[in-house]
Motif scaffolding. Structure first.
Motif, PDB file in Angstrom:
ATOM      1  N   THR A   7      25.769 -29.196 120.382  1.00  0.00           N
ATOM      2  CA  THR A   7      25.454 -28.133 119.417  1.00  0.00           C
ATOM      3  C   THR A   7      25.055 -26.846 120.126  1.00  0.00           C
ATOM      4  OG1 THR A   7      24.746 -29.758 117.776  1.00  0.00           O
ATOM      5  CG2 THR A   7      23.965 -27.490 117.483  1.00  0.00           C
ATOM      6  N   LEU A   8      24.271 -26.989 121.188  1.00  0.00           N
ATOM      7  CA  LEU A   8      23.849 -25.809 121.940  1.00  0.00           C
ATOM      8  C   LEU A   8      24.838 -25.400 123.020  1.00  0.00           C
ATOM      9  CD1 LEU A   8      20.027 -26.543 122.418  1.00  0.00           C
ATOM     10  CD2 LEU A   8      21.107 -24.990 120.794  1.00  0.00           C
ATOM     11  N   GLY A   9      25.825 -26.253 123.278  1.00  0.00           N
ATOM     12  CA  GLY A   9      26.828 -25.927 124.280  1.00  0.00           C
ATOM     13  C   GLY A   9      26.317 -26.037 125.699  1.00  0.00           C
ATOM     14  N   VAL A  10      25.440 -27.012 125.966  1.00  0.00           N
ATOM     15  CA  VAL A  10      24.901 -27.202 127.307  1.00  0.00           C
ATOM     16  C   VAL A  10      25.124 -28.652 127.722  1.00  0.00           C
ATOM     17  CG1 VAL A  10      23.165 -25.392 127.048  1.00  0.00           C
ATOM     18  CG2 VAL A  10      22.591 -27.742 126.417  1.00  0.00           C
ATOM     19  N   SER A  11      24.995 -28.908 129.002  1.00  0.00           N
ATOM     20  CA  SER A  11      25.170 -30.268 129.513  1.00  0.00           C
ATOM     21  C   SER A  11      23.859 -31.033 129.370  1.00  0.00           C
ATOM     22  CB  SER A  11      25.588 -30.225 130.982  1.00  0.00           C
ATOM     23  OG  SER A  11      24.567 -29.643 131.769  1.00  0.00           O
ATOM     24  N   PRO A  12      23.906 -32.390 129.355  1.00  0.00           N
ATOM     25  CA  PRO A  12      22.695 -33.199 129.210  1.00  0.00           C
ATOM     26  C   PRO A  12      21.679 -32.985 130.337  1.00  0.00           C
ATOM     27  CG  PRO A  12      24.624 -34.505 128.680  1.00  0.00           C
ATOM     28  CD  PRO A  12      25.130 -33.221 129.254  1.00  0.00           C
ATOM     29  N   ASP A  13      22.135 -32.470 131.468  1.00  0.00           N
ATOM     30  CA  ASP A  13      21.182 -32.240 132.563  1.00  0.00           C
ATOM     31  C   ASP A  13      20.769 -30.762 132.650  1.00  0.00           C
ATOM     32  OD1 ASP A  13      23.603 -31.239 133.363  1.00  0.00           O
ATOM     33  OD2 ASP A  13      23.584 -32.148 135.362  1.00  0.00           O
ATOM     34  N   ALA A  14      20.982 -30.002 131.585  1.00  0.00           N
ATOM     35  CA  ALA A  14      20.617 -28.581 131.575  1.00  0.00           C
ATOM     36  C   ALA A  14      19.102 -28.413 131.704  1.00  0.00           C
ATOM     37  CB  ALA A  14      21.106 -27.913 130.293  1.00  0.00           C
ATOM     38  N   SER A  15      18.721 -27.349 132.376  1.00  0.00           N
ATOM     39  CA  SER A  15      17.290 -27.074 132.525  1.00  0.00           C
ATOM     40  C   SER A  15      16.730 -26.488 131.233  1.00  0.00           C
ATOM     41  CB  SER A  15      17.063 -26.072 133.674  1.00  0.00           C
ATOM     42  OG  SER A  15      17.634 -24.808 133.340  1.00  0.00           O
ATOM     43  N   GLY A  16      15.390 -26.466 131.157  1.00  0.00           N
ATOM     44  CA  GLY A  16      14.759 -25.889 129.973  1.00  0.00           C
ATOM     45  C   GLY A  16      15.128 -24.422 129.777  1.00  0.00           C
ATOM     46  N   GLU A  17      15.264 -23.677 130.868  1.00  0.00           N
ATOM     47  CA  GLU A  17      15.615 -22.258 130.762  1.00  0.00           C
ATOM     48  C   GLU A  17      17.052 -22.086 130.270  1.00  0.00           C
ATOM     49  OE1 GLU A  17      15.045 -18.309 130.643  1.00  0.00           O
ATOM     50  OE2 GLU A  17      13.521 -19.835 131.089  1.00  0.00           O
ATOM     51  N   GLU A  18      17.954 -22.976 130.722  1.00  0.00           N
ATOM     52  CA  GLU A  18      19.344 -22.911 130.256  1.00  0.00           C
ATOM     53  C   GLU A  18      19.434 -23.233 128.771  1.00  0.00           C
ATOM     54  OE1 GLU A  18      21.802 -24.165 134.307  1.00  0.00           O
ATOM     55  OE2 GLU A  18      20.984 -25.729 132.984  1.00  0.00           O
ATOM     56  N   ILE A  19      18.633 -24.193 128.315  1.00  0.00           N
ATOM     57  CA  ILE A  19      18.620 -24.550 126.891  1.00  0.00           C
ATOM     58  C   ILE A  19      18.092 -23.386 126.063  1.00  0.00           C
ATOM     59  CG2 ILE A  19      17.475 -26.049 125.201  1.00  0.00           C
ATOM     60  CD1 ILE A  19      17.643 -28.289 127.281  1.00  0.00           C
ATOM     61  N   LYS A  20      17.048 -22.764 126.543  1.00  0.00           N
ATOM     62  CA  LYS A  20      16.461 -21.628 125.822  1.00  0.00           C
ATOM     63  C   LYS A  20      17.434 -20.459 125.751  1.00  0.00           C
ATOM     64  CE  LYS A  20      12.148 -18.969 125.645  1.00  0.00           C
ATOM     65  NZ  LYS A  20      10.840 -18.764 126.299  1.00  0.00           N
ATOM     66  N   LYS A  21      18.133 -20.187 126.844  1.00  0.00           N
ATOM     67  CA  LYS A  21      19.091 -19.091 126.888  1.00  0.00           C
ATOM     68  C   LYS A  21      20.255 -19.347 125.931  1.00  0.00           C
ATOM     69  CE  LYS A  21      21.899 -16.437 130.156  1.00  0.00           C
ATOM     70  NZ  LYS A  21      22.306 -16.300 131.601  1.00  0.00           N
ATOM     71  N   ALA A  22      20.727 -20.592 125.914  1.00  0.00           N
ATOM     72  CA  ALA A  22      21.832 -20.925 125.013  1.00  0.00           C
ATOM     73  C   ALA A  22      21.418 -20.803 123.552  1.00  0.00           C
ATOM     74  CB  ALA A  22      22.327 -22.338 125.316  1.00  0.00           C
ATOM     75  N   TYR A  23      20.191 -21.242 123.263  1.00  0.00           N
ATOM     76  CA  TYR A  23      19.705 -21.150 121.887  1.00  0.00           C
ATOM     77  C   TYR A  23      19.595 -19.705 121.429  1.00  0.00           C
ATOM     78  CZ  TYR A  23      16.295 -20.787 118.163  1.00  0.00           C
ATOM     79  OH  TYR A  23      15.662 -20.433 117.010  1.00  0.00           O
ATOM     80  N   ARG A  24      19.045 -18.869 122.272  1.00  0.00           N
ATOM     81  CA  ARG A  24      18.888 -17.465 121.886  1.00  0.00           C
ATOM     82  C   ARG A  24      20.245 -16.819 121.592  1.00  0.00           C
ATOM     83  NH1 ARG A  24      14.292 -14.917 125.942  1.00  0.00           N
ATOM     84  NH2 ARG A  24      12.471 -15.816 124.891  1.00  0.00           N
ATOM     85  N   LYS A  25      21.211 -17.128 122.414  1.00  0.00           N
ATOM     86  CA  LYS A  25      22.536 -16.552 122.220  1.00  0.00           C
ATOM     87  C   LYS A  25      23.138 -16.992 120.889  1.00  0.00           C
ATOM     88  CE  LYS A  25      27.089 -16.295 124.422  1.00  0.00           C
ATOM     89  NZ  LYS A  25      27.896 -16.718 125.603  1.00  0.00           N
ATOM     90  N   LEU A  26      23.019 -18.274 120.569  1.00  0.00           N
ATOM     91  CA  LEU A  26      23.578 -18.781 119.311  1.00  0.00           C
ATOM     92  C   LEU A  26      22.762 -18.303 118.112  1.00  0.00           C
ATOM     93  CD1 LEU A  26      24.442 -22.430 120.418  1.00  0.00           C
ATOM     94  CD2 LEU A  26      26.070 -20.609 119.862  1.00  0.00           C
TER      95      LEU A  26
END
Length: 377
Positions: A7-26
């Motif tokens: 849903t967020l377009g990240v891999s299962p081993d994504a860091s917390g910062e990568e998850i946050k960045k992807a969420y903000r963009k979406l």
């Protein structure tokens, strides 16, 4: 059904910062205010819920182990209604600030403003320096409360509305449901304390307006526009805060005899025609007292006599400039019969014809100066 990572377009081993960045963009892309429509709203809820789970280390650990969040209806209702949802991230996404983790109460103590005052001095003061007494209208520490802002014997009390935090929270209904926002406490103004008995002298500010005198040491060599900084001599701060600085801007008055050019002084000395022709010693007053100069015989108008080290002291350096005396030979405009006859006899003795003139060669003189200035005609 897509996983939260998909849903967020990240891999299962994504860091917390990568998850946050992807969420903000979406979130920016799918927010109903930006992209109206049922489909976008549903996608926004899914993205928001996915971020809620994956941004929480404990929830993410459970999700990675079990593939669900302990049987919670995918969390859509709870997330959208604001239950357990990290509103700070939404606030940062759309408003660029921190919705949570607000700073503590503001301080009443403020540094005083800097002040600027113009001071006029004489040219002689710029040559040698001077101690100048000035008066300044400014804010000074209140002597009654000594900067506490309170009437003597009283003190500030904790704000009864915000409990000393300086902030209040209130519920606001939004597209995300009912969310809590933080604002400055209207009762204490964000200070966290109230002053029940403000000082009668300063009105609770800790300072009052007053005129005070001080002496400024103006160094030799200053010129118009020079600013002198007096640290801590500006306006007193509020609530006993530190005092600002005072800047003194110099204005040098013009002088009737001397003009200034950098570190040098210039003066014009008018001498009689006979003195210039015969030569003589002349005395005149300077800033350093009476000075004597010697005119050689045949001195011409425009000649310059330099008196070393009688100019202006160098502001950043040792020594002084020079005094340059420009000679102006005075030609008499009115002659009586006897004087006129004497001059005619002098002209005859010198072989000069009164009615004749003499052109100066191209190497110098008036025409050469015109040529240099305007070019060959």
């Amino acid at each position: 059904m897509s996983s939260h990572y998909e849903t967020l377009g990240v891999s299962p081993d994504a860091s917390g910062e990568e998850i946050k960045k992807a969420y903000r963009k979406l979130a920016r892309k799918l927010h109903p205010d930006v992209n109206p429509g049922d489909e976008a709203a549903e996608q926004f809820k899914a993205v928001t819920h996915a971020y809620e789970v994956l941004s929480d280390p404990e929830k993410r650990r459970v999700y990675d182990m079990t593939g669900n969040e302990n049987g919670t209806d995918n969390g859509f209702s709870g997330a959208y209604n604001g239950a357990g949802f990290a509103f700070q991230d939404i606030f940062e996404t759309f408003f660029g600030g921190g919705g949570g983790g607000q700073a503590g109460p503001a301080s009443r103590v403020r540094r005083g403003q800097d002040a600027l005052i113009a001071v006029r001095i004489e040219l002689k003061d710029a040559v040698f320096g001077v101690n100048k007494k000035i008066e300044v209208d400014t804010a000074v520490l209140c002597t009654r409360c000594e900067g506490s802002c309170c009437e003597p014997g009283t003190h500030p009390v904790r704000c009864s509305v915000c409990g000393g935090s300086g902030h209040v929270q209130r519920a606001v209904r939004s597209i995300l449901g009912q969310v809590m926002t933080t604002a400055t406490c209207p009762t204490c103004g964000g200070f966290g304390t109230e002053i029940p008995s403000p000082c009668n002298e300063c009105g609770g500010e800790g300072r009052v307006r007053s005129r005070r005198s001080l002496t400024v040491k103006i160094p030799a060599g200053v010129s118009t526009g020079t600013r002198i900084q007096l640290a801590g001599q500006g306006e007193a701060g509020t609530a006993g805060g530190p005092t600002g600085d005072l800047y003194v801007e110099i204005r040098v008055a013009s002088h009737g005899m001397f003009t200034r050019d950098g570190d040098n002084l210039h003066a014009t000395l008018s001498v009689p025609m006979t003195a210039a022709a015969l030569g003589t010693d002349l005395t005149f007053e300077t800033f350093d007292g009476e000075q004597t100069i010697t005119l050689r015989p045949g001195t011409q108008s425009g000649d310059v006599i330099t008196l070393p080290h009688l100019g202006v002291a160098r502001l950043r350096g040792a020594g002084r400039g020079d005094l340059l005396v420009h000679i102006n030979v005075e030609v008499p405009t009115k002659l009586d019969a006897e004087q006129e006859e004497l001059l005619r006899q002098l002209a005859k003795l010198r072989g000069e014809h009164v009615a004749e003139g003499k052109l100066v060669g191209t190497g110098g003189g008036v025409f050469a100066k015109l040529r240099d200035k305007f070019g060959n005609l």
